[in-house]
Write a protein that holds these residues in place. Structure first.
Motif, PDB file in Angstrom:
ATOM      1  N   TRP A 153     -39.667  31.090 -23.186  1.00  0.00           N
ATOM      2  CA  TRP A 153     -38.233  30.800 -23.244  1.00  0.00           C
ATOM      3  C   TRP A 153     -37.951  29.358 -22.873  1.00  0.00           C
ATOM      4  O   TRP A 153     -38.499  28.834 -21.902  1.00  0.00           O
ATOM      5  CB  TRP A 153     -37.460  31.755 -22.337  1.00  0.00           C
ATOM      6  CG  TRP A 153     -37.389  33.109 -22.960  1.00  0.00           C
ATOM      7  CD1 TRP A 153     -38.233  34.155 -22.750  1.00  0.00           C
ATOM      8  CD2 TRP A 153     -36.454  33.526 -23.958  1.00  0.00           C
ATOM      9  NE1 TRP A 153     -37.877  35.212 -23.555  1.00  0.00           N
ATOM     10  CE2 TRP A 153     -36.793  34.852 -24.306  1.00  0.00           C
ATOM     11  CE3 TRP A 153     -35.378  32.910 -24.600  1.00  0.00           C
ATOM     12  CZ2 TRP A 153     -36.081  35.572 -25.259  1.00  0.00           C
ATOM     13  CZ3 TRP A 153     -34.677  33.642 -25.539  1.00  0.00           C
ATOM     14  CH2 TRP A 153     -35.021  34.952 -25.862  1.00  0.00           C
ATOM     15  N   LEU A 154     -37.102  28.703 -23.657  1.00  0.00           N
ATOM     16  CA  LEU A 154     -36.637  27.345 -23.383  1.00  0.00           C
ATOM     17  C   LEU A 154     -35.313  27.465 -22.650  1.00  0.00           C
ATOM     18  O   LEU A 154     -34.422  28.195 -23.081  1.00  0.00           O
ATOM     19  CB  LEU A 154     -36.464  26.573 -24.696  1.00  0.00           C
ATOM     20  CG  LEU A 154     -37.735  26.491 -25.546  1.00  0.00           C
ATOM     21  CD1 LEU A 154     -37.424  25.872 -26.892  1.00  0.00           C
ATOM     22  CD2 LEU A 154     -38.812  25.727 -24.831  1.00  0.00           C
ATOM     23  N   VAL A 169     -32.246  26.248 -16.529  1.00  0.00           N
ATOM     24  CA  VAL A 169     -31.529  27.447 -16.085  1.00  0.00           C
ATOM     25  C   VAL A 169     -31.103  28.349 -17.236  1.00  0.00           C
ATOM     26  O   VAL A 169     -31.362  29.546 -17.223  1.00  0.00           O
ATOM     27  CB  VAL A 169     -30.277  27.044 -15.254  1.00  0.00           C
ATOM     28  CG1 VAL A 169     -29.513  28.269 -14.805  1.00  0.00           C
ATOM     29  CG2 VAL A 169     -30.666  26.187 -14.062  1.00  0.00           C
ATOM     30  N   VAL A 170     -30.427  27.803 -18.235  1.00  0.00           N
ATOM     31  CA  VAL A 170     -29.773  28.598 -19.272  1.00  0.00           C
ATOM     32  C   VAL A 170     -30.706  28.784 -20.481  1.00  0.00           C
ATOM     33  O   VAL A 170     -31.000  27.815 -21.186  1.00  0.00           O
ATOM     34  CB  VAL A 170     -28.462  27.916 -19.741  1.00  0.00           C
ATOM     35  CG1 VAL A 170     -27.781  28.745 -20.816  1.00  0.00           C
ATOM     36  CG2 VAL A 170     -27.540  27.658 -18.568  1.00  0.00           C
ATOM     37  N   PRO A 171     -31.188  30.021 -20.738  1.00  0.00           N
ATOM     38  CA  PRO A 171     -32.021  30.239 -21.919  1.00  0.00           C
ATOM     39  C   PRO A 171     -31.226  29.947 -23.187  1.00  0.00           C
ATOM     40  O   PRO A 171     -30.104  30.410 -23.345  1.00  0.00           O
ATOM     41  CB  PRO A 171     -32.377  31.731 -21.844  1.00  0.00           C
ATOM     42  CG  PRO A 171     -32.058  32.157 -20.460  1.00  0.00           C
ATOM     43  CD  PRO A 171     -30.979  31.244 -19.970  1.00  0.00           C
ATOM     44  N   PHE A 172     -31.827  29.140 -24.092  1.00  0.00           N
ATOM     45  CA  PHE A 172     -31.111  28.810 -25.329  1.00  0.00           C
ATOM     46  C   PHE A 172     -31.963  29.016 -26.584  1.00  0.00           C
ATOM     47  O   PHE A 172     -31.442  29.032 -27.694  1.00  0.00           O
ATOM     48  CB  PHE A 172     -30.557  27.378 -25.304  1.00  0.00           C
ATOM     49  CG  PHE A 172     -31.608  26.306 -25.390  1.00  0.00           C
ATOM     50  CD1 PHE A 172     -31.960  25.760 -26.615  1.00  0.00           C
ATOM     51  CD2 PHE A 172     -32.240  25.840 -24.249  1.00  0.00           C
ATOM     52  CE1 PHE A 172     -32.932  24.769 -26.696  1.00  0.00           C
ATOM     53  CE2 PHE A 172     -33.205  24.856 -24.324  1.00  0.00           C
ATOM     54  CZ  PHE A 172     -33.553  24.323 -25.544  1.00  0.00           C
ATOM     55  N   ASP A 173     -33.254  29.199 -26.425  1.00  0.00           N
ATOM     56  CA  ASP A 173     -34.135  29.431 -27.565  1.00  0.00           C
ATOM     57  C   ASP A 173     -35.461  29.924 -27.003  1.00  0.00           C
ATOM     58  O   ASP A 173     -35.674  29.918 -25.791  1.00  0.00           O
ATOM     59  CB  ASP A 173     -34.341  28.142 -28.365  1.00  0.00           C
ATOM     60  CG  ASP A 173     -34.769  28.380 -29.820  1.00  0.00           C
ATOM     61  OD1 ASP A 173     -35.144  29.517 -30.166  1.00  0.00           O
ATOM     62  OD2 ASP A 173     -34.714  27.421 -30.607  1.00  0.00           O
ATOM     63  N   TYR A 174     -36.346  30.355 -27.884  1.00  0.00           N
ATOM     64  CA  TYR A 174     -37.693  30.722 -27.466  1.00  0.00           C
ATOM     65  C   TYR A 174     -38.689  30.126 -28.439  1.00  0.00           C
ATOM     66  O   TYR A 174     -38.368  29.805 -29.578  1.00  0.00           O
ATOM     67  CB  TYR A 174     -37.872  32.237 -27.365  1.00  0.00           C
ATOM     68  CG  TYR A 174     -37.751  32.958 -28.684  1.00  0.00           C
ATOM     69  CD1 TYR A 174     -38.825  33.016 -29.577  1.00  0.00           C
ATOM     70  CD2 TYR A 174     -36.566  33.569 -29.047  1.00  0.00           C
ATOM     71  CE1 TYR A 174     -38.712  33.669 -30.799  1.00  0.00           C
ATOM     72  CE2 TYR A 174     -36.443  34.227 -30.263  1.00  0.00           C
ATOM     73  CZ  TYR A 174     -37.522  34.265 -31.133  1.00  0.00           C
ATOM     74  OH  TYR A 174     -37.406  34.905 -32.349  1.00  0.00           O
ATOM     75  N   ASP A 175     -39.891  29.983 -27.947  1.00  0.00           N
ATOM     76  CA  ASP A 175     -41.016  29.509 -28.741  1.00  0.00           C
ATOM     77  C   ASP A 175     -41.991  30.678 -28.821  1.00  0.00           C
ATOM     78  O   ASP A 175     -42.542  31.096 -27.808  1.00  0.00           O
ATOM     79  CB  ASP A 175     -41.635  28.309 -28.020  1.00  0.00           C
ATOM     80  CG  ASP A 175     -42.749  27.626 -28.777  1.00  0.00           C
ATOM     81  OD1 ASP A 175     -43.277  28.210 -29.734  1.00  0.00           O
ATOM     82  OD2 ASP A 175     -43.110  26.504 -28.383  1.00  0.00           O
TER      83      ASP A 175
END
Length: 159
Positions: free
Chosen positions: A60-61, A66-72
């Motif tokens: 998770w990015l 702090v705030v998850p906004f995308d994933y790899d």
């Protein structure tokens, strides 16, 4: 879209490699803008210790850490320990993300770091904007990496 960044770091290649393949080193390069988690279930790992060619799960990015906004959806496709890794992944907003990094000695205490990023957005109209962001972000990462080694110069007689 392909973006490349090359810089020289004042540190021996083995020390630079040992830094850039760890979660701490990766996140230090990305801060303060974002951080990346380790995929669930992997435990303490480095790029050197994960299975090559096997999907590792979602990293998770997090914006500002702090705030998850995308994933790899992370896969290390190729690895030459101490020299090169090639990540081939997908993300929520990208159908293709590839990050290849090489670490090459430039004398005893200098290292050339070369990043090549290839990406394809799911919404291609945003590609020019994201290209600017990715180019700036990797310039930031290289500055942070160089700063880390500059601040540790002289430790153990090496940078």
């Amino acid at each position: 879209m392909i973006i490349e960044r090359v810089s020289v770091v004042e540190g021996a290649a083995d020390r630079v490699w040992a830094r850039v393949v760890t979660p701490d080193g990766i996140n230090d390069e990305m801060r303060p803008w974002m951080t990346m988690s380790i995929p669930r279930g992997l435990g303490p790992v480095t790029i050197d210790t994960v299975p090559v060619g096997v999907p590792l799960g979602r990293a998770w990015l997090r914006l500002f850490g702090v705030v998850p906004f995308d994933y790899d959806a992370l896969t290390i496709a190729e690895l030459e320990p101490g020299q090169r890794f090639h990540e081939k992944s997908t993300m929520l907003n990208m159908r293709r993300w590839e990050h290849e990094r090489t670490v090459t000695p430039d004398g005893a205490d200098r290292t050339v770091v070369h990043d090549r990023v290839t990406f394809e957005l799911r919404l291609s109209i945003l590609t020019p904007l994201l290209a600017v962001v990715v180019r700036s972000f990797f310039a930031h990462r290289h500055r942070r990496l160089a700063r880390h080694f500059a601040s540790h110069a002289g430790l153990n007689g090496r940078g």
